[in-house]
Design a protein around this motif. Sequence first.
Motif, PDB file in Angstrom:
ATOM      1  N   VAL A 274      46.052  34.611  38.912  1.00  0.00           N
ATOM      2  CA  VAL A 274      45.702  35.163  39.964  1.00  0.00           C
ATOM      3  C   VAL A 274      44.656  34.277  40.951  1.00  0.00           C
ATOM      4  CG1 VAL A 274      45.842  37.639  38.976  1.00  0.00           C
ATOM      5  CG2 VAL A 274      43.617  36.380  39.015  1.00  0.00           C
ATOM      6  N   PRO A 275      44.578  34.410  42.220  1.00  0.00           N
ATOM      7  CA  PRO A 275      43.564  33.620  42.816  1.00  0.00           C
ATOM      8  C   PRO A 275      42.177  34.099  42.346  1.00  0.00           C
ATOM      9  CG  PRO A 275      45.074  34.421  44.466  1.00  0.00           C
ATOM     10  CD  PRO A 275      45.588  35.297  43.026  1.00  0.00           C
ATOM     11  N   PRO A 276      41.189  33.275  42.613  1.00  0.00           N
ATOM     12  CA  PRO A 276      39.939  33.530  42.048  1.00  0.00           C
ATOM     13  C   PRO A 276      39.291  34.632  42.769  1.00  0.00           C
ATOM     14  CG  PRO A 276      40.067  31.235  42.257  1.00  0.00           C
ATOM     15  CD  PRO A 276      41.241  31.823  42.693  1.00  0.00           C
ATOM     16  N   GLU A 277      39.621  34.818  44.190  1.00  0.00           N
ATOM     17  CA  GLU A 277      39.083  36.146  45.051  1.00  0.00           C
ATOM     18  C   GLU A 277      39.396  37.393  44.499  1.00  0.00           C
ATOM     19  OE1 GLU A 277      41.885  33.693  47.061  1.00  0.00           O
ATOM     20  OE2 GLU A 277      40.236  32.603  45.917  1.00  0.00           O
ATOM     21  N   VAL A 278      40.486  37.483  43.697  1.00  0.00           N
ATOM     22  CA  VAL A 278      40.669  38.894  43.146  1.00  0.00           C
ATOM     23  C   VAL A 278      40.927  39.085  41.763  1.00  0.00           C
ATOM     24  CG1 VAL A 278      42.553  39.184  45.161  1.00  0.00           C
ATOM     25  CG2 VAL A 278      43.297  38.262  43.028  1.00  0.00           C
ATOM     26  N   ALA A 279      40.241  38.036  41.175  1.00  0.00           N
ATOM     27  CA  ALA A 279      40.311  37.951  39.604  1.00  0.00           C
ATOM     28  C   ALA A 279      39.425  39.236  39.233  1.00  0.00           C
ATOM     29  CB  ALA A 279      39.661  36.618  39.126  1.00  0.00           C
ATOM     30  N   ASP A 280      38.081  39.280  39.752  1.00  0.00           N
ATOM     31  CA  ASP A 280      37.215  40.385  39.358  1.00  0.00           C
ATOM     32  C   ASP A 280      37.933  41.920  39.495  1.00  0.00           C
ATOM     33  OD1 ASP A 280      35.432  38.734  38.758  1.00  0.00           O
ATOM     34  OD2 ASP A 280      34.042  38.926  40.513  1.00  0.00           O
ATOM     35  N   ALA A 281      38.657  42.022  40.393  1.00  0.00           N
ATOM     36  CA  ALA A 281      39.167  43.242  40.816  1.00  0.00           C
ATOM     37  C   ALA A 281      40.365  43.347  39.702  1.00  0.00           C
ATOM     38  CB  ALA A 281      39.896  43.267  42.147  1.00  0.00           C
ATOM     39  N   VAL A 282      40.966  42.369  39.485  1.00  0.00           N
ATOM     40  CA  VAL A 282      42.006  42.366  38.449  1.00  0.00           C
ATOM     41  C   VAL A 282      41.705  42.864  37.125  1.00  0.00           C
ATOM     42  CG1 VAL A 282      43.916  41.297  37.171  1.00  0.00           C
ATOM     43  CG2 VAL A 282      43.758  40.927  39.805  1.00  0.00           C
ATOM     44  N   ALA A 283      40.512  42.127  36.738  1.00  0.00           N
ATOM     45  CA  ALA A 283      39.737  42.244  35.480  1.00  0.00           C
ATOM     46  C   ALA A 283      39.440  43.813  35.367  1.00  0.00           C
ATOM     47  CB  ALA A 283      38.819  41.398  35.141  1.00  0.00           C
ATOM     48  N   GLU A 284      38.790  44.363  36.258  1.00  0.00           N
ATOM     49  CA  GLU A 284      38.418  45.627  36.489  1.00  0.00           C
ATOM     50  C   GLU A 284      39.505  46.503  36.241  1.00  0.00           C
ATOM     51  OE1 GLU A 284      36.163  48.718  39.411  1.00  0.00           O
ATOM     52  OE2 GLU A 284      35.495  46.643  39.427  1.00  0.00           O
ATOM     53  N   TRP A 285      40.652  46.396  37.005  1.00  0.00           N
ATOM     54  CA  TRP A 285      41.842  46.907  37.067  1.00  0.00           C
ATOM     55  C   TRP A 285      42.400  47.329  35.428  1.00  0.00           C
ATOM     56  CZ3 TRP A 285      47.221  46.287  35.780  1.00  0.00           C
ATOM     57  CH2 TRP A 285      47.907  47.509  36.512  1.00  0.00           C
ATOM     58  N   LEU A 286      42.510  46.073  34.882  1.00  0.00           N
ATOM     59  CA  LEU A 286      43.033  45.951  33.372  1.00  0.00           C
ATOM     60  C   LEU A 286      42.021  46.881  32.605  1.00  0.00           C
ATOM     61  CD1 LEU A 286      44.071  41.980  33.157  1.00  0.00           C
ATOM     62  CD2 LEU A 286      45.635  44.369  33.152  1.00  0.00           C
ATOM     63  N   LEU A 287      40.633  46.605  32.731  1.00  0.00           N
ATOM     64  CA  LEU A 287      39.742  47.496  31.919  1.00  0.00           C
ATOM     65  C   LEU A 287      40.037  48.819  32.066  1.00  0.00           C
ATOM     66  CD1 LEU A 287      36.862  45.038  32.258  1.00  0.00           C
ATOM     67  CD2 LEU A 287      37.999  45.356  30.212  1.00  0.00           C
ATOM     68  N   GLU A 288      40.507  49.398  33.032  1.00  0.00           N
ATOM     69  CA  GLU A 288      40.364  50.774  33.247  1.00  0.00           C
ATOM     70  C   GLU A 288      41.720  51.483  32.781  1.00  0.00           C
ATOM     71  OE1 GLU A 288      39.942  51.135  37.362  1.00  0.00           O
ATOM     72  OE2 GLU A 288      37.777  50.904  37.622  1.00  0.00           O
TER      73      GLU A 288
ATOM     74  N   SER B 125      48.588  39.756  47.219  1.00  0.00           N
ATOM     75  CA  SER B 125      47.541  38.943  46.801  1.00  0.00           C
ATOM     76  C   SER B 125      47.674  37.516  46.007  1.00  0.00           C
ATOM     77  CB  SER B 125      46.665  39.821  45.796  1.00  0.00           C
ATOM     78  OG  SER B 125      46.168  41.088  46.257  1.00  0.00           O
ATOM     79  N   GLY B 126      48.955  37.360  46.059  1.00  0.00           N
ATOM     80  CA  GLY B 126      49.319  35.890  45.611  1.00  0.00           C
ATOM     81  C   GLY B 126      49.493  35.867  43.813  1.00  0.00           C
ATOM     82  N   LEU B 127      49.592  36.917  43.420  1.00  0.00           N
ATOM     83  CA  LEU B 127      49.784  37.177  41.887  1.00  0.00           C
ATOM     84  C   LEU B 127      51.068  36.305  41.551  1.00  0.00           C
ATOM     85  CD1 LEU B 127      47.529  39.121  42.376  1.00  0.00           C
ATOM     86  CD2 LEU B 127      48.264  40.240  40.382  1.00  0.00           C
ATOM     87  N   ASN B 128      50.986  35.787  40.345  1.00  0.00           N
ATOM     88  CA  ASN B 128      52.137  35.226  39.862  1.00  0.00           C
ATOM     89  C   ASN B 128      52.114  35.764  38.098  1.00  0.00           C
ATOM     90  OD1 ASN B 128      53.556  33.113  41.788  1.00  0.00           O
ATOM     91  ND2 ASN B 128      51.419  32.519  41.732  1.00  0.00           N
ATOM     92  N   TYR B 129      53.228  35.973  37.648  1.00  0.00           N
ATOM     93  CA  TYR B 129      53.336  36.023  36.016  1.00  0.00           C
ATOM     94  C   TYR B 129      54.299  35.615  35.333  1.00  0.00           C
ATOM     95  CZ  TYR B 129      57.616  38.857  36.925  1.00  0.00           C
ATOM     96  OH  TYR B 129      58.996  39.203  37.156  1.00  0.00           O
ATOM     97  N   TRP B 130      54.344  35.779  34.316  1.00  0.00           N
ATOM     98  CA  TRP B 130      55.508  35.648  33.181  1.00  0.00           C
ATOM     99  C   TRP B 130      55.237  36.294  32.158  1.00  0.00           C
ATOM    100  CZ3 TRP B 130      52.439  31.377  33.901  1.00  0.00           C
ATOM    101  CH2 TRP B 130      51.625  30.649  32.817  1.00  0.00           C
ATOM    102  N   LEU B 131      56.360  36.963  31.445  1.00  0.00           N
ATOM    103  CA  LEU B 131      56.578  37.608  30.290  1.00  0.00           C
ATOM    104  C   LEU B 131      57.324  36.637  29.223  1.00  0.00           C
ATOM    105  CD1 LEU B 131      57.779  41.102  31.484  1.00  0.00           C
ATOM    106  CD2 LEU B 131      55.505  40.570  30.488  1.00  0.00           C
ATOM    107  N   THR B 132      56.738  36.717  27.938  1.00  0.00           N
ATOM    108  CA  THR B 132      56.988  35.924  26.836  1.00  0.00           C
ATOM    109  C   THR B 132      57.091  36.722  25.373  1.00  0.00           C
ATOM    110  OG1 THR B 132      55.748  33.765  27.845  1.00  0.00           O
ATOM    111  CG2 THR B 132      56.569  33.745  25.551  1.00  0.00           C
ATOM    112  N   PRO B 133      58.395  36.773  24.893  1.00  0.00           N
ATOM    113  CA  PRO B 133      58.490  37.347  23.657  1.00  0.00           C
ATOM    114  C   PRO B 133      57.331  36.973  22.725  1.00  0.00           C
ATOM    115  CG  PRO B 133      60.534  36.744  24.478  1.00  0.00           C
ATOM    116  CD  PRO B 133      59.427  36.125  25.077  1.00  0.00           C
ATOM    117  N   VAL B 134      56.687  37.613  21.904  1.00  0.00           N
ATOM    118  CA  VAL B 134      55.856  37.331  20.908  1.00  0.00           C
ATOM    119  C   VAL B 134      56.473  37.544  19.287  1.00  0.00           C
ATOM    120  CG1 VAL B 134      53.359  37.881  19.854  1.00  0.00           C
ATOM    121  CG2 VAL B 134      53.871  38.109  22.163  1.00  0.00           C
ATOM    122  N   ALA B 135      56.469  36.258  18.763  1.00  0.00           N
ATOM    123  CA  ALA B 135      57.441  36.438  17.533  1.00  0.00           C
ATOM    124  C   ALA B 135      56.270  36.969  16.572  1.00  0.00           C
ATOM    125  CB  ALA B 135      57.668  34.907  17.173  1.00  0.00           C
TER     126      ALA B 135
END
Length: 108
Positions: free
Chosen positions: A18-32, A92-102
Amino acid sequence: MNWDASASGGTLLLNLIVPPEVADAVAEWLLERDDVPGFTSALVAGHGSSEHSMTLAEQVAGRSRRVIFFTYLPTVVAEAVLAEVGESFRGSGLNYWLTPVAAAGHLA
């Protein structure tokens, strides 16, 4: 929450960049969220050919500042979180990837 990978259809590592401008909001969103038991975040530099999304200073430096969030979740939870974060932070310019966890765990 049941962390038995076989019961949940597997486990995925969800990486959100995520861009730094939305990092705090994403962190709060995840914590909730009750379905995200925790995550790791770090400041990173993005390198690549997407100059159209970079500021002039980033173009000169050859990299863009980003924050990455890592969390491993049962597949169904990871997919739901991804869909909902996409809705909550659309544009917001978010990118992602999903990776299997062995494997995952704590080392003594």
